[in-house]
Scaffold this motif. Structure first.
Motif, short mmCIF file in Angstrom:
data_model
loop_
_atom_site.label_atom_id
_atom_site.label_comp_id
_atom_site.label_asym_id
_atom_site.label_seq_id
_atom_site.Cartn_x
_atom_site.Cartn_y
_atom_site.Cartn_z
N ASP A 75 5.30 -0.47 17.63
CA ASP A 75 5.55 -1.09 16.33
C ASP A 75 5.47 -2.60 16.59
O ASP A 75 6.29 -3.15 17.31
CB ASP A 75 6.93 -0.68 15.84
CG ASP A 75 7.48 -1.54 14.71
OD1 ASP A 75 6.79 -2.48 14.27
OD2 ASP A 75 8.62 -1.30 14.29
N THR A 76 4.47 -3.26 16.04
CA THR A 76 4.14 -4.61 16.47
C THR A 76 5.13 -5.69 16.04
O THR A 76 4.96 -6.86 16.38
CB THR A 76 2.72 -5.00 16.02
OG1 THR A 76 2.63 -4.89 14.59
CG2 THR A 76 1.69 -4.09 16.68
N ILE A 77 6.19 -5.32 15.33
CA ILE A 77 7.28 -6.25 15.05
C ILE A 77 8.57 -5.75 15.69
O ILE A 77 9.61 -6.37 15.62
CB ILE A 77 7.48 -6.49 13.54
CG1 ILE A 77 8.32 -7.75 13.24
CG2 ILE A 77 8.10 -5.29 12.86
CD1 ILE A 77 7.60 -9.04 13.50
N PHE A 78 8.50 -4.58 16.37
CA PHE A 78 9.66 -3.99 17.06
C PHE A 78 10.86 -3.88 16.11
O PHE A 78 11.97 -4.31 16.40
CB PHE A 78 10.00 -4.82 18.30
CG PHE A 78 8.91 -4.84 19.33
CD1 PHE A 78 8.85 -3.88 20.33
CD2 PHE A 78 7.90 -5.80 19.27
CE1 PHE A 78 7.82 -3.89 21.27
CE2 PHE A 78 6.86 -5.81 20.20
CZ PHE A 78 6.83 -4.85 21.21
N GLY A 94 15.13 -4.44 17.34
CA GLY A 94 15.85 -5.68 17.12
C GLY A 94 15.00 -6.81 16.58
O GLY A 94 15.48 -7.92 16.39
N ILE A 95 13.73 -6.54 16.29
CA ILE A 95 12.78 -7.48 15.67
C ILE A 95 12.38 -8.58 16.64
O ILE A 95 13.11 -9.55 16.86
CB ILE A 95 13.33 -8.08 14.36
CG1 ILE A 95 13.77 -6.95 13.41
CG2 ILE A 95 12.27 -8.97 13.69
CD1 ILE A 95 14.58 -7.41 12.23
N PHE A 96 11.20 -8.42 17.22
CA PHE A 96 10.67 -9.37 18.19
C PHE A 96 9.22 -9.70 17.83
O PHE A 96 8.37 -8.82 17.83
CB PHE A 96 10.75 -8.81 19.61
CG PHE A 96 12.16 -8.52 20.06
CD1 PHE A 96 12.97 -9.52 20.57
CD2 PHE A 96 12.67 -7.24 19.96
CE1 PHE A 96 14.27 -9.25 20.97
CE2 PHE A 96 13.97 -6.95 20.35
CZ PHE A 96 14.77 -7.96 20.87
N SER A 97 8.96 -10.95 17.52
CA SER A 97 7.63 -11.36 17.05
C SER A 97 6.96 -12.38 17.95
O SER A 97 5.75 -12.59 17.84
CB SER A 97 7.75 -11.95 15.64
OG SER A 97 8.66 -13.04 15.65
N ASP A 109 1.47 0.59 15.52
CA ASP A 109 2.19 1.15 14.38
C ASP A 109 2.48 0.01 13.42
O ASP A 109 3.36 -0.81 13.64
CB ASP A 109 3.49 1.80 14.88
CG ASP A 109 4.26 2.49 13.77
OD1 ASP A 109 4.08 2.12 12.59
OD2 ASP A 109 5.07 3.39 14.07
N GLU A 110 1.72 -0.03 12.32
CA GLU A 110 1.84 -1.10 11.33
C GLU A 110 2.58 -0.63 10.07
O GLU A 110 2.49 -1.27 9.03
CB GLU A 110 0.45 -1.61 10.95
CG GLU A 110 -0.30 -2.27 12.08
CD GLU A 110 0.24 -3.65 12.44
OE1 GLU A 110 0.85 -4.30 11.56
OE2 GLU A 110 0.06 -4.08 13.60
N VAL A 111 3.30 0.48 10.19
CA VAL A 111 4.00 1.01 9.01
C VAL A 111 4.95 -0.04 8.44
O VAL A 111 5.04 -0.22 7.23
CB VAL A 111 4.76 2.30 9.37
CG1 VAL A 111 5.64 2.74 8.21
CG2 VAL A 111 3.77 3.41 9.74
#
Length: 434
Positions: A219-222, A226-229, A252-254
């Motif tokens: 998931d490319t924003i994790f 915990g949200i990692f960009s 995974d761009e959902v």
């Protein structure tokens, strides 16, 4: 850890006093729907109407929705509703008949991807898209080993749930799933090198057990980790590592897709990589069940030759009409650029508040996908107090991360300056009470 504790921001029966009406509804819900469902918030929310970034309860009170990315162009966008109703009144049928709208939409959507990603298959949900990606990867690579992050979420089918450690102890077990740490979030370390090393460690473990790699799912924003960009590009060495071992990279761009991160239409683009497959879901139909998997032709060739794929509702004419409207709105209303601008303003406001606070230790994210890391002796409890305190101020967010200590802020893309002012006023007030 109990099932309710394993889900950040879960309703726990007995912790709040509900109105007689909602208490009666909760009892009926429990009897009819069974024990596996969960509700958000200490005091569950009962919306009856939505419009734009606002949800309304039975008394007509407006709540700012700063969480639901599913309604990416805003709740009940009139153009989406009109397109859905118009097609439903004309024809709703499956993909085994020739239809113009599915081909028109496929070509249009694919034009937003790198040229190598030139084919698409439609499903109903992101879970189905990830499940399909796994099947294709196993046929292409002849491998079974899958790498995911330690608190990932990729769906609820049997296969996708096994790739979703965030579901907790009840998630299906699969000895072919290898979990690696999420990004660190620390600015002083080489994030790219650490993440690559963790992927290679998982690959070494596979080799030691005689398991051939199939894919790295990210998931490319994790979102759940915990949200990692940042930093941009840190995924690239890990992608190179999985490919060197004969595996594929599935983006995974959902959650991060469809302009969510502001800088790019798709989260993977921030990392300078071209995935082998890209799954998408949730926002694609603004609430209507439609999802898809974008694929490199060479990746799908063997699977397509060996297997016929069919989904009764995936890509049906009404789903495609709805998705077409959403896709048109994102571009015609300039939501990618607007998301970038309001996201920057949002983070700047939060960073200003954080400077004078001993509650916030980090602010992460891109565009309108923001994570606020909470600190203290019991950060999970603090996070819960903030989430539920904001709900009392009629602001809806949730929590993320394996420890449930990250505020997850992810509003519809039509979030604007007025909504930001409303959010920050409530946030300032709640933060002072912590």
């Amino acid at each position: 850890m109990s099932q309710d504790q394993s889900m950040a921001n879960a309703f726990v029966p007995g912790k709040a006093v509900l109105s007689p009406t909602d208490e009666a509804l909760l009892k009926r819900r429990t009897r009819a729907l069974g024990p596996a469902y969960r509700l958000f918030y200490e005091e569950p929310f009962h919306p009856v109407r939505g419009e734009g970034v606002w949800l309304y309860d039975q008394e007509g009170n407006a709540y700012l929705d700063a969480y639901n990315n599913v309604a990416c162009v805003g709740h009940c966008h009139p153009r989406v509703v009109e397109a859905m109703a118009a097609q439903a009144s004309l024809l709703t049928t499956h993909t085994r008949y020739l239809q113009n709208n599915i081909v028109d939409f496929a070509e249009d959507l694919l034009s937003s991807f790198p040229g190598e990603l030139s084919q698409i298959m439609f499903t109903c949900t992101g879970s189905e898209a990830n499940d399909l990606a796994l099947r294709i990867a196993q046929v292409k690579t002849k491998g079974t080993g899958i790498i995911v992050t330690e608190n990932a979420y990729h769906g609820v089918t049997l296969a996708a749930a096994a790739m979703s450690p965030s579901l907790g102890a009840g998630a299906p077990k699969n000895e072919n799933i290898f979990k690696i740490p999420a990004p660190t979030g620390r600015k002083e370390v080489d994030e790219a090198e650490i993440f690559r090393a963790n992927v290679e460690k998982a690959l070494d473990e596979m080799a030691a057990r005689g398991i051939r790699p199939a894919a790295l799912f990210i998931d490319t924003i994790f979102s759940s980790d915990g949200i990692f960009s940042h930093p941009k590009g840190f995924l690239k060495p890990a992608v190179e590592a999985i490919r060197a071992a004969g595996g594929l990279f599935v983006a995974d761009e959902v959650q991060p897709g469809f302009a969510r991160t502001g800088e790019e239409m798709w989260g993977f683009a921030r990392h300078g990589v071209v995935p082998d497959m890209v799954s998408m879901g949730k926002p694609m139909g603004n609430g209507y069940p439609v999802a898809a998997l974008v694929i490199r032709p060479d990746v799908i060739a063997d699977f397509g030759n060996q297997t016929r794929y069919f989904n009764t509702f995936g890509g049906n004419t009404t789903a495609i009409a709805t998705a077409t409207a959403v896709w048109s709105i994102i571009r015609e209303e300039g939501l990618l650029q607007k998301t970038l601008q309001i996201g920057k303003a949002f983070r700047a406001e939060l960073e200003g508040v954080a400077k004078g606070s001993d509650v916030i230790c980090d602010i992460r994210g891109s565009g309108l996908f923001i994570g606020v890391q909470i600190t203290g002796e019991d950060p999970r409890a603090r996070t819960s107090r903030l989430v539920n305190g904001l709900k009392k101020k009629r602001i809806l967010i949730s929590a993320s991360g394996p420890d449930g200590d990250v505020l997850k802020i992810r509003p519809p893309l039509v979030f604007d300056a007025r909504a930001l002012d409303f959010f920050m006023t409530g946030f300032d007030e709640v933060l002072k009470d912590i």
